[in-house]
Scaffold this motif. Structure first.
Motif, PDB file in Angstrom:
ATOM      1  N   PHE A  50       0.826  -1.203   0.000  1.00 55.93           N
ATOM      2  CA  PHE A  50       0.000   0.000   0.000  1.00 55.93           C
ATOM      3  C   PHE A  50       0.867   1.262   0.000  1.00 55.93           C
ATOM      4  CE2 PHE A  50      -2.685   3.144   2.261  1.00 55.93           C
ATOM      5  CZ  PHE A  50      -3.707   3.220   1.319  1.00 55.93           C
ATOM      6  N   SER A  51       1.938   1.268   0.782  1.00 57.71           N
ATOM      7  CA  SER A  51       2.840   2.421   0.830  1.00 57.71           C
ATOM      8  C   SER A  51       3.539   2.637  -0.505  1.00 57.71           C
ATOM      9  CB  SER A  51       3.880   2.240   1.930  1.00 57.71           C
ATOM     10  OG  SER A  51       3.278   2.208   3.178  1.00 57.71           O
ATOM     11  N   PHE A  52       3.930   1.540  -1.151  1.00 56.54           N
ATOM     12  CA  PHE A  52       4.577   1.669  -2.447  1.00 56.54           C
ATOM     13  C   PHE A  52       3.619   2.255  -3.480  1.00 56.54           C
ATOM     14  CE2 PHE A  52       5.873  -0.125  -6.602  1.00 56.54           C
ATOM     15  CZ  PHE A  52       7.089   0.537  -6.715  1.00 56.54           C
ATOM     16  N   LEU A  53       2.377   1.826  -3.454  1.00 54.44           N
ATOM     17  CA  LEU A  53       1.396   2.377  -4.392  1.00 54.44           C
ATOM     18  C   LEU A  53       1.138   3.861  -4.125  1.00 54.44           C
ATOM     19  CD1 LEU A  53      -1.124  -0.585  -4.670  1.00 54.44           C
ATOM     20  CD2 LEU A  53       0.662   0.103  -6.290  1.00 54.44           C
ATOM     21  N   LEU A  54       1.082   4.247  -2.853  1.00 57.67           N
ATOM     22  CA  LEU A  54       0.934   5.668  -2.520  1.00 57.67           C
ATOM     23  C   LEU A  54       2.170   6.468  -2.944  1.00 57.67           C
ATOM     24  CD1 LEU A  54      -0.765   5.603   0.991  1.00 57.67           C
ATOM     25  CD2 LEU A  54      -1.771   6.308  -1.194  1.00 57.67           C
ATOM     26  N   PHE A  55       3.339   5.851  -2.809  1.00 55.99           N
ATOM     27  CA  PHE A  55       4.569   6.494  -3.264  1.00 55.99           C
ATOM     28  C   PHE A  55       4.535   6.745  -4.767  1.00 55.99           C
ATOM     29  CE2 PHE A  55       8.786   5.689  -5.174  1.00 55.99           C
ATOM     30  CZ  PHE A  55       9.413   6.867  -4.787  1.00 55.99           C
ATOM     31  N   VAL A  56       4.129   5.729  -5.529  1.00 58.55           N
ATOM     32  CA  VAL A  56       4.060   5.866  -6.986  1.00 58.55           C
ATOM     33  C   VAL A  56       3.054   6.945  -7.368  1.00 58.55           C
ATOM     34  CG1 VAL A  56       3.392   4.683  -9.119  1.00 58.55           C
ATOM     35  CG2 VAL A  56       4.845   3.531  -7.453  1.00 58.55           C
ATOM     36  N   LEU A  57       1.899   6.932  -6.736  1.00 60.91           N
ATOM     37  CA  LEU A  57       0.878   7.935  -7.031  1.00 60.91           C
ATOM     38  C   LEU A  57       1.360   9.341  -6.696  1.00 60.91           C
ATOM     39  CD1 LEU A  57      -2.043   8.497  -7.923  1.00 60.91           C
ATOM     40  CD2 LEU A  57      -2.690   8.256  -5.522  1.00 60.91           C
ATOM     41  N   SER A  58       1.958   9.509  -5.530  1.00 59.24           N
ATOM     42  CA  SER A  58       2.443  10.834  -5.147  1.00 59.24           C
ATOM     43  C   SER A  58       3.601  11.280  -6.038  1.00 59.24           C
ATOM     44  CB  SER A  58       2.858  10.859  -3.679  1.00 59.24           C
ATOM     45  OG  SER A  58       3.983  10.041  -3.459  1.00 59.24           O
ATOM     46  N   TRP A  59       4.433  10.339  -6.470  1.00 60.13           N
ATOM     47  CA  TRP A  59       5.544  10.671  -7.369  1.00 60.13           C
ATOM     48  C   TRP A  59       5.007  11.240  -8.682  1.00 60.13           C
ATOM     49  CZ3 TRP A  59      10.888  10.176  -6.861  1.00 60.13           C
ATOM     50  CH2 TRP A  59      11.611  10.426  -8.016  1.00 60.13           C
ATOM     51  N   VAL A  60       4.038  10.546  -9.244  1.00 53.03           N
ATOM     52  CA  VAL A  60       3.476  10.978 -10.531  1.00 53.03           C
ATOM     53  C   VAL A  60       2.819  12.348 -10.379  1.00 53.03           C
ATOM     54  CG1 VAL A  60       1.695  10.471 -12.247  1.00 53.03           C
ATOM     55  CG2 VAL A  60       3.194   8.655 -11.446  1.00 53.03           C
ATOM     56  N   VAL A  61       2.019  12.514  -9.359  1.00 50.63           N
ATOM     57  CA  VAL A  61       1.290  13.775  -9.188  1.00 50.63           C
ATOM     58  C   VAL A  61       2.243  14.929  -8.892  1.00 50.63           C
ATOM     59  CG1 VAL A  61      -0.352  14.999  -7.711  1.00 50.63           C
ATOM     60  CG2 VAL A  61      -0.868  12.696  -8.510  1.00 50.63           C
ATOM     61  N   LEU A  62       3.159  14.744  -7.943  1.00 50.08           N
ATOM     62  CA  LEU A  62       4.011  15.855  -7.512  1.00 50.08           C
ATOM     63  C   LEU A  62       5.180  16.136  -8.455  1.00 50.08           C
ATOM     64  CD1 LEU A  62       4.135  15.186  -3.687  1.00 50.08           C
ATOM     65  CD2 LEU A  62       2.829  16.937  -4.887  1.00 50.08           C
ATOM     66  N   ARG A  63       5.836  15.088  -8.917  1.00 50.67           N
ATOM     67  CA  ARG A  63       7.077  15.310  -9.662  1.00 50.67           C
ATOM     68  C   ARG A  63       6.927  15.248 -11.178  1.00 50.67           C
ATOM     69  NH1 ARG A  63      11.774  12.507  -6.021  1.00 50.67           N
ATOM     70  NH2 ARG A  63      10.918  13.077  -3.999  1.00 50.67           N
ATOM     71  N   LEU A  64       5.894  14.591 -11.670  1.00 47.26           N
ATOM     72  CA  LEU A  64       5.728  14.501 -13.121  1.00 47.26           C
ATOM     73  C   LEU A  64       4.581  15.353 -13.649  1.00 47.26           C
ATOM     74  CD1 LEU A  64       6.374  10.703 -13.724  1.00 47.26           C
ATOM     75  CD2 LEU A  64       7.975  12.613 -13.933  1.00 47.26           C
ATOM     76  N   ILE A  65       3.681  15.769 -12.780  1.00 46.69           N
ATOM     77  CA  ILE A  65       2.575  16.627 -13.218  1.00 46.69           C
ATOM     78  C   ILE A  65       2.704  18.017 -12.598  1.00 46.69           C
ATOM     79  CG2 ILE A  65       0.074  16.967 -13.156  1.00 46.69           C
ATOM     80  CD1 ILE A  65      -0.199  13.895 -13.226  1.00 46.69           C
ATOM     81  N   TYR A  66       2.731  18.078 -11.284  1.00 51.18           N
ATOM     82  CA  TYR A  66       2.754  19.355 -10.571  1.00 51.18           C
ATOM     83  C   TYR A  66       4.048  20.131 -10.838  1.00 51.18           C
ATOM     84  CZ  TYR A  66       1.756  22.513  -6.691  1.00 51.18           C
ATOM     85  OH  TYR A  66       1.500  23.609  -5.933  1.00 51.18           O
TER      86      TYR A  66
END
Length: 141
Positions: A50-66
């Motif tokens: 679950f933590s890894f999936l949250l990490f991947v999601l936050s990575w995409v949102v913060l570092r690749l989109i935001y």
């Protein structure tokens, strides 16, 4: 290393907003990575997954989109209006090129790291959700 240079330089040259936003963006997703590592080492596989999936999601949102859509846009285009008010100040122009070069290099590193994270995600999916070894470092995630 690029982020560290960017943050230190931003504080030395009084561009604290740049350093602060970089710290905020990077630390937000790193929390999930550390929780996932601790869970994996403790043997709590469900929390690690679950933590890894949250990490991947936050990575995409913060570092690749935001990051590119808000920060790079702001430092590359919106700042040009402010620089026009200081036409006699060459120092501001140097800072503009320095920080944008560092920010774009950081974005290239984000894309490279995303490829490695994506491989780890694919491996996790192939192993039916079990978090296995980390492709990036050869250590457990």
């Amino acid at each position: 290393m690029n982020a560290v240079i960017l943050i230190i330089t931003s504080y030395i040259l009084r561009f604290a907003r740049v350093g602060s936003i970089i710290l905020a963006l990077h630390d937000a997703s790193d929390v999930f990575l550390e929780v996932g590592k601790m869970s994996k080492y403790s043997g709590v596989e469900v929390l690690a997954m679950f933590s890894f999936l949250l990490f991947v999601l936050s990575w995409v949102v913060l570092r690749l989109i935001y990051f590119p859509c808000w920060i790079l846009w702001s430092t590359s285009f919106e700042i040009l209006e402010a620089l026009e008010n200081f036409k006699g100040n060459e120092e501001g122009l140097y800072y503009y090129y320095l920080f944008n070069t560092l920010l774009f290099c950081l974005f290239v590193l984000h894309i490279y790291w995303w490829v490695l994270i994506y491989r780890s995600l694919l491996k996790q999916i192939q192993d039916r959700g079990r978090v296995t070894e980390d492709i990036r470092s050869g250590k457990l995630l």
